[in-house]
Scaffold this active site. Structure first.
Site, mmCIF file in Angstrom:
data_model
loop_
_atom_site.group_PDB
_atom_site.id
_atom_site.type_symbol
_atom_site.label_atom_id
_atom_site.label_comp_id
_atom_site.label_asym_id
_atom_site.label_seq_id
_atom_site.Cartn_x
_atom_site.Cartn_y
_atom_site.Cartn_z
ATOM 1 N N CYS A 42 0.916 -1.208 -0.173
ATOM 2 C CA CYS A 42 -0.127 0.011 0.020
ATOM 3 C C CYS A 42 0.655 1.074 0.147
ATOM 4 O O CYS A 42 0.627 2.064 -0.862
ATOM 5 C CB CYS A 42 -0.955 0.090 1.271
ATOM 6 S SG CYS A 42 -1.923 -1.632 1.339
ATOM 7 N N HIS A 105 -1.944 7.009 4.569
ATOM 8 C CA HIS A 105 -1.108 5.879 4.543
ATOM 9 C C HIS A 105 0.449 6.184 4.234
ATOM 10 O O HIS A 105 1.296 5.349 3.771
ATOM 11 C CB HIS A 105 -1.433 4.664 3.708
ATOM 12 C CG HIS A 105 -1.063 3.275 4.632
ATOM 13 N ND1 HIS A 105 -1.024 2.069 3.992
ATOM 14 C CD2 HIS A 105 -0.655 3.111 5.654
ATOM 15 C CE1 HIS A 105 -0.613 1.146 4.613
ATOM 16 N NE2 HIS A 105 -0.416 1.683 5.839
ATOM 17 N N ASP A 252 -4.170 0.113 -5.652
ATOM 18 C CA ASP A 252 -2.773 0.057 -5.205
ATOM 19 C C ASP A 252 -1.875 -1.025 -5.241
ATOM 20 O O ASP A 252 -0.762 -0.966 -5.145
ATOM 21 C CB ASP A 252 -2.671 1.090 -3.716
ATOM 22 C CG ASP A 252 -3.288 0.217 -2.756
ATOM 23 O OD1 ASP A 252 -3.944 -0.847 -3.276
ATOM 24 O OD2 ASP A 252 -3.364 0.519 -1.555
ATOM 25 N N ASN A 253 -2.412 -2.271 -5.025
ATOM 26 C CA ASN A 253 -1.767 -3.402 -5.250
ATOM 27 C C ASN A 253 -2.889 -4.441 -5.465
ATOM 28 O O ASN A 253 -4.316 -4.469 -5.486
ATOM 29 C CB ASN A 253 -1.000 -3.803 -3.891
ATOM 30 C CG ASN A 253 -1.654 -3.425 -2.967
ATOM 31 O OD1 ASN A 253 -1.143 -2.627 -1.996
ATOM 32 N ND2 ASN A 253 -2.874 -4.256 -2.540
#
Length: 463
Positions: A42, A105, A252-253
């Site tokens: 992330c 994050h 994001d992933n």
């Protein structure tokens, strides 16, 4: 932007077809089946999106152990460096009002918060909804409105771990619609970064969506996200500003298969998931939508990256790229508006190591590693049901002398390594990208040079 797998959307082949709004977005816009994050975790991928730079450049990587992923839980005190220029900081020069909703994050201490890095408004949390912690050493994560903490997850913002019920996505949706209303009323250009986290374990959905999916709780969360995106797009149309608004959906992933099957998504035909540099960890669903500019029903085979959203956004705003640093994202507008294909590679980083590179349809692994035997023996598995001998290794296996090569057109699941003269070509790429990462640049693979550095045989096979 949230953790979601390539195979979670009906437009990408998910069999239950439970994402009608995202599928409609794809039908009205452009689908990118070859779109990547910059890291399989992330924080570094979000840093890459907002800076246009690889994590190895923007500081979101680890050096304490080879190829370990960078990570920012609440006990880590660092964050995005002041030296980095984030997209909202630059958009301010063109008069944009910037808001982030959801998960940041990039550092939980005040000096790293979004309002210190170009955002005008923030509603959400510095981290994902880990917990509940319920103790003084690791208290439940805070939720902020701008600079003020207004509550905590599990306390003021309920998440029921037994049922999965939480109203957070509905709150985030209302925040988005309210922000769009205010900017339209004031005739201000805006940048909205809608970074919800419902598909990140522990997965949650609101009451109206619980139990409505064939895929269980994870599917409920996906359905609510899909419904929310549909409402945002319809709202833009209702306000008459859809033709002035470029919308891009991605993740994001890859889906975290460690949470499967109950709370993990689908990475389609691809190998492994989040945390790995196999396709399942880094290839993402991606859709561009801009009625009146993007022709409907298009599929682009452009190799894309979340870093390109930085460069493309500045291009849309009529702004120049910073000239005092290496920018790794490319401007996707020629691909989006004219159907052109831009010659560029994709780099797969894990921690401080370039694990693989993709050029055209070929992907070369210089290192293979899923996770350690120690983790695996404890039940931590990033590739459940996908063991491929010599590929999904539990020790860090080096292939720099003879890269492990796959043809992703014929073998998207990375099951059948090919050994050809092209392995020698990829070996040269690795040599030109030494551990001194500041020397890494795309001209080694032909990017921005129209493939002039590629051997003629390989150049002819590019898509």
């Amino acid at each position: 932007m949230m953790r979601m797998g390539w195979g979670d959307l009906g437009a990408f082949g998910e069999p239950s077809k439970e994402t009608p709004n995202l599928d409609q977005m794809a039908a009205e816009g452009m689908l990118f089946p070859n779109f990547y994050t910059a890291n399989p975790l992330c924080s570094p991928s979000r840093a890459a999106l907002l800076t246009g730079r690889l994590p190895i450049r923007n500081g979101f990587y680890t050096t304490n152990a080879h190829a370990r992923n960078a990570y920012a839980p609440q006990e880590i005190v660092g964050g995005i460096p002041d030296s980095e220029l984030l997209l909202p900081e630059l958009l301010k020069k063109a008069g944009y009002v910037n808001k982030i909703i959801g998960k940041w994050h990039l550092g939980h201490r005040p000096q790293f918060h979004p309002l210190k890095h170009g955002f005008d408004e923030w509603f959400g949390s510095p981290n994902c909804h880990f917990g509940p912690y319920n103790n003084k050493d690791f208290p439940n994560l805070p939720v902020y409105r701008d600079q003020e903490m207004i509550g905590r997850y599990y306390e003021d913002f309920k998440i029921d771990l037994k049922t999965g019920e939480a109203n957070l996505t509905q709150i985030y949706l209302k925040e988005a619609l309210d922000f769009i209303n205010r900017q339209q009323a004031s005739q201000q250009p805006f940048f909205l970064y809608w970074a919800i986290d419902a598909t990140h374990a522990p997965v949650y959905a609101s009451k109206d969506f619980l139990g409505t999916s064939q895929r269980g709780l994870y599917g409920d969360a996906v359905r609510e996200i899909d419904d929310s995106i549909g409402k945002i797009l319809k709202h833009l149309q209702k306000l008459g500003i859809s033709k002035n608004t470029f919308v891009f959906f991605t993740s994001d992933n890859g889906a975290a298969l460690i949470s499967a099957p109950k709370q993990g998504g689908s990475n389609g035909p691809f190998l492994c998931g989040k945390q790995t540099t196999f396709e399942g960890g880094m290839r993402e669903p991606a859709i561009a939508w801009w009625p009146g500019y993007i022709p409907a029903g298009q599929v682009s085979h452009q190799l894309g990256s979340v870093m390109d959203l930085f460069t493309t956004s500045l291009s849309l705003a009529g702004l120049q790229l910073p000239n005092d640093r290496q920018i790794d994202g490319v401007d996707l507008l020629p691909a989006v508006l004219q159907g052109k294909l831009i010659d560029r590679p994709i780099f797969y980083y894990r921690g401080n190591e370039m694990m693989a590179v993709r050029v055209g349809l070929y992907k070369a692994h210089y290192w293979t590693w899923s996770n350690s035997w120690e983790e695996y023996s404890k039940g931590i598995d990033f590739c459940p049901g996908q063991n491929i001998s010599g590929v999904t290794t539990h020790t860090q296996e080096e292939h720099t002398l003879l890269p492990l090569l796959f043809h992703l057109g014929r073998d998207p699941g990375e099951k059948y390594p090919v050994r050809t003269h092209k392995s020698a070509y990829f070996k040269q790429i690795k040599k030109k990208n030494p551990r001194n990462h500041q020397g890494l640049n795309y001209t080694h693979c032909g990017t921005r040079k129209e493939g002039r550095n590629l051997p003629e045989k390989l150049r002819g096979e590019r898509t």
